[in-house]
Design an enzyme around this catalytic site. Structure first.
Site, PDB file in Angstrom:
ATOM      1  N   LEU A 100     -27.430 -11.762  68.134  1.00  0.00           N
ATOM      2  CA  LEU A 100     -26.587 -10.951  68.952  1.00  0.00           C
ATOM      3  C   LEU A 100     -25.176 -11.558  68.520  1.00  0.00           C
ATOM      4  O   LEU A 100     -24.507 -10.706  68.956  1.00  0.00           O
ATOM      5  CB  LEU A 100     -27.166 -10.873  70.514  1.00  0.00           C
ATOM      6  N   GLY A 101     -25.087 -12.708  68.738  1.00  0.00           N
ATOM      7  CA  GLY A 101     -23.663 -13.350  68.836  1.00  0.00           C
ATOM      8  C   GLY A 101     -23.756 -14.895  68.460  1.00  0.00           C
ATOM      9  O   GLY A 101     -24.642 -15.342  68.658  1.00  0.00           O
ATOM     10  N   PHE A 106     -20.640 -23.326  70.613  1.00  0.00           N
ATOM     11  CA  PHE A 106     -21.667 -24.412  70.682  1.00  0.00           C
ATOM     12  C   PHE A 106     -23.279 -23.751  70.848  1.00  0.00           C
ATOM     13  O   PHE A 106     -24.016 -24.501  71.324  1.00  0.00           O
ATOM     14  CB  PHE A 106     -21.296 -25.001  72.379  1.00  0.00           C
ATOM     15  N   ALA A 107     -23.183 -22.516  70.737  1.00  0.00           N
ATOM     16  CA  ALA A 107     -24.330 -21.669  71.047  1.00  0.00           C
ATOM     17  C   ALA A 107     -24.606 -20.235  70.075  1.00  0.00           C
ATOM     18  O   ALA A 107     -23.598 -19.889  69.565  1.00  0.00           O
ATOM     19  CB  ALA A 107     -24.590 -21.221  72.397  1.00  0.00           C
ATOM     20  N   LYS A 108     -25.863 -20.169  70.080  1.00  0.00           N
ATOM     21  CA  LYS A 108     -26.105 -18.662  69.409  1.00  0.00           C
ATOM     22  C   LYS A 108     -27.165 -17.964  70.257  1.00  0.00           C
ATOM     23  O   LYS A 108     -27.846 -18.467  71.230  1.00  0.00           O
ATOM     24  CB  LYS A 108     -26.847 -18.936  68.106  1.00  0.00           C
ATOM     25  N   LYS A 138     -30.170 -17.439  74.955  1.00  0.00           N
ATOM     26  CA  LYS A 138     -28.742 -18.295  74.412  1.00  0.00           C
ATOM     27  C   LYS A 138     -29.187 -19.678  74.079  1.00  0.00           C
ATOM     28  O   LYS A 138     -29.992 -20.615  74.816  1.00  0.00           O
ATOM     29  CB  LYS A 138     -27.794 -18.525  75.463  1.00  0.00           C
ATOM     30  N   ASP A 154     -12.183 -17.629  83.046  1.00  0.00           N
ATOM     31  CA  ASP A 154     -12.016 -17.345  81.019  1.00  0.00           C
ATOM     32  C   ASP A 154     -12.478 -15.693  81.015  1.00  0.00           C
ATOM     33  O   ASP A 154     -13.193 -15.264  80.176  1.00  0.00           O
ATOM     34  CB  ASP A 154     -13.025 -18.015  80.332  1.00  0.00           C
TER      35      ASP A 154
END
Length: 283
Positions: A34-35, A39-41, A57, A152
């Site tokens: 999805l994205g 640091f992560a997928k 995640k 953020d």
């Protein structure tokens, strides 16, 4: 960071070669990506228990990638657990781990990013902006009441569910009460410069709640207009414009919306509208 121990053979297949068809913990089937972040997928996931859809995640354990990720991951999980009962915050369902990866199983936002919607439409109608802005304000107020400052806030971190309701996500840069120093201030500069309050980059300490309010003002302007209120490729010049409050309002913005944005984008945090001030407005 304490992590879940993984019994032998609990993970039937793992992600390899860029494919994401593995089954983790005999509980979730991983689907398409999805994205991607630094640091992560994030993958689409399906529960093997009730066939419900989730987002998963996948993060490399800090010891195997960036040791600075550990505090960020701890904050993200802690913040989401504190805020798990709010309808406009992505729910954290479960945290799992193998020897090399950490899996956060979270609510799936079927509507995608608000940022994608803005890119497609250019700008949103004031009635739509008002709906999203009200949801954002009430959600951020809930965060602050529960000791969490997001730090953020930007359209990329605002998702939409299948009914078009806002979902605040990505608490990796959030601040918890234990990060506030004896002066009552936060001191870590973080966030995305074009959405970040000017006092955050000065490193003299800042009120996190007022910094979040500034970000809400930038988001509101972007939703209404389709571009940023302050723009410059040179960061020092950008902040000069911010300090001078050089905002050009298009004629189609209503007076109430214009006044809210102007009060939120006050470079002086002492006189800037806070989220609690917005709660009392009839608009």
């Amino acid at each position: 960071m304490n992590s879940t121990k993984t019994p032998k053979n609990l993970v039937k297949r793992t992600i390899s070669g860029g494919k994401s068809d593995g089954i983790i913990f005999e509980k979730y089937q991983l689907g398409h990506i999805l994205g991607r972040g630094s640091f992560a997928k994030v993958y689409y996931g399906r529960s093997l228990e009730d066939n419900s859809s989730v987002a998963i995640k996948v993060i490399e354990k800090p010891s195997n990638s960036d040791p600075d990720m550990e505090p960020r991951l701890i904050r993200e999980v802690s913040a989401m657990r504190r805020l798990n009962n709010h309808p406009n915050i992505l729910k954290l369902h479960e945290v799992m781990a193998t020897k090399i990866k950490i899996y956060l199983v979270i609510e799936l936002a079927k509507g995608g990013e608000l940022f994608t919607k803005l890119l497609a439409r250019g700008r949103l109608s004031e009635s739509t902006c008002r709906k999203y802005f009200q949801q954002l304000v009430f959600t951020v107020h809930f965060c602050h009441q529960n000791g969490v400052v997001h730090r953020d806030l930007k359209p990329q971190n605002l998702l939409l569910d299948g009914y078009g309701n806002l979902k605040v996500s990505d608490f990796g840069l959030s601040a918890l009460p234990e990060q506030i120093r004896g002066d009552g201030m936060l001191h870590t500069a973080c966030g995305t410069p074009v959405y970040t309050a000017p006092e955050v980059v000065r490193r003299n300490g800042y009120d996190g709640a007022k910094a979040d309010a500034w970000s809400c003002g930038v988001i509101f302007f972007v939703m209404l207009v389709g571009y940023l209120p302050f723009q410059d490729s040179n960061i020092p010049n950008l902040y000069k414009k911010i300090i001078r409050r050089e905002i050009n309002f298009p004629l189609w913005i209503s007076t109430p919306a214009r006044n809210i944005i102007y009060r939120l984008l006050d470079p002086n945090p002492r006189t800037r509208f806070g989220v609690e001030d917005l709660m009392g407005l009839s608009w």
